[in-house]
Design a protein around this motif. Sequence first.
Motif, PDB file in Angstrom:
ATOM      1  N   VAL A   1      19.217  17.931  62.929  1.00 53.49           N
ATOM      2  CA  VAL A   1      19.167  16.665  62.266  1.00 53.49           C
ATOM      3  C   VAL A   1      17.859  15.981  62.781  1.00 53.49           C
ATOM      4  O   VAL A   1      17.281  15.944  63.906  1.00 53.49           O
TER       5      VAL A   1
ATOM      6  N   LYS B   1      15.869  12.252  62.790  1.00 53.55           N
ATOM      7  CA  LYS B   1      15.956  10.606  62.156  1.00 53.55           C
ATOM      8  C   LYS B   1      14.627  10.111  61.816  1.00 53.55           C
ATOM      9  O   LYS B   1      13.726  10.197  62.758  1.00 53.55           O
TER      10      LYS B   1
ATOM     11  N   PRO C   1      12.565   6.590  60.935  1.00 56.81           N
ATOM     12  CA  PRO C   1      12.801   5.210  61.163  1.00 56.81           C
ATOM     13  C   PRO C   1      12.299   4.619  60.032  1.00 56.81           C
ATOM     14  O   PRO C   1      11.094   5.301  59.255  1.00 56.81           O
TER      15      PRO C   1
ATOM     16  N   THR D   1      17.440   3.494  59.215  1.00 54.10           N
ATOM     17  CA  THR D   1      16.936   4.876  59.546  1.00 54.10           C
ATOM     18  C   THR D   1      17.817   5.859  58.545  1.00 54.10           C
ATOM     19  O   THR D   1      18.803   5.771  58.113  1.00 54.10           O
TER      20      THR D   1
ATOM     21  N   THR E   1      18.994   9.628  58.515  1.00 55.48           N
ATOM     22  CA  THR E   1      19.340  10.534  59.291  1.00 55.48           C
ATOM     23  C   THR E   1      19.485  11.733  58.489  1.00 55.48           C
ATOM     24  O   THR E   1      20.237  11.938  57.631  1.00 55.48           O
TER      25      THR E   1
ATOM     26  N   CYS F   1      20.940   7.257  51.630  1.00 58.42           N
ATOM     27  CA  CYS F   1      20.033   7.911  52.919  1.00 58.42           C
ATOM     28  C   CYS F   1      19.814   6.730  53.838  1.00 58.42           C
ATOM     29  O   CYS F   1      19.805   7.207  55.139  1.00 58.42           O
ATOM     30  N   HIS F   2      19.686   5.616  53.470  1.00 64.93           N
ATOM     31  CA  HIS F   2      19.231   4.636  54.660  1.00 64.93           C
ATOM     32  C   HIS F   2      20.389   4.121  55.183  1.00 64.93           C
ATOM     33  O   HIS F   2      21.296   3.504  54.461  1.00 64.93           O
TER      34      HIS F   2
END
Length: 107
Positions: free
Chosen positions: A28, A30, A32, A38, A40, A103-104
């Motif tokens: 995974v 992350k 920002p 974020t 992920t 997504c965010h």
Amino acid sequence: MKRLAITLLAVAFVASTSLAALAVGPSVIKIPAPMMGTVTFPHAMHQKMIHDCKTCHHKGVAAGKCTKCHGVLPNAPKAKDAFHTKCKGCHQKEHGPTNCKGCHHKG
């Protein structure tokens, strides 16, 4: 001689599996994005679907983080633009999420 051959085979096997593990990367990632939340990114899941790393890593996995060039070098698009073009373009073709909150995630 037989013992040496077995030892060399074992070392070759360990070395080859270690190199393969390096190419896998984190499961995974992350990313920002302060304004939108974020992202992920399920890297392992994408690797199962996309078998050629250069589909996303156009400079190869050894090139390092995207933000090493994107958003830094004048001839490279900003990271945000590169991600949106690459990711959303693929998601449109493959029926992945294309809206922001797909997504965010804030929080």
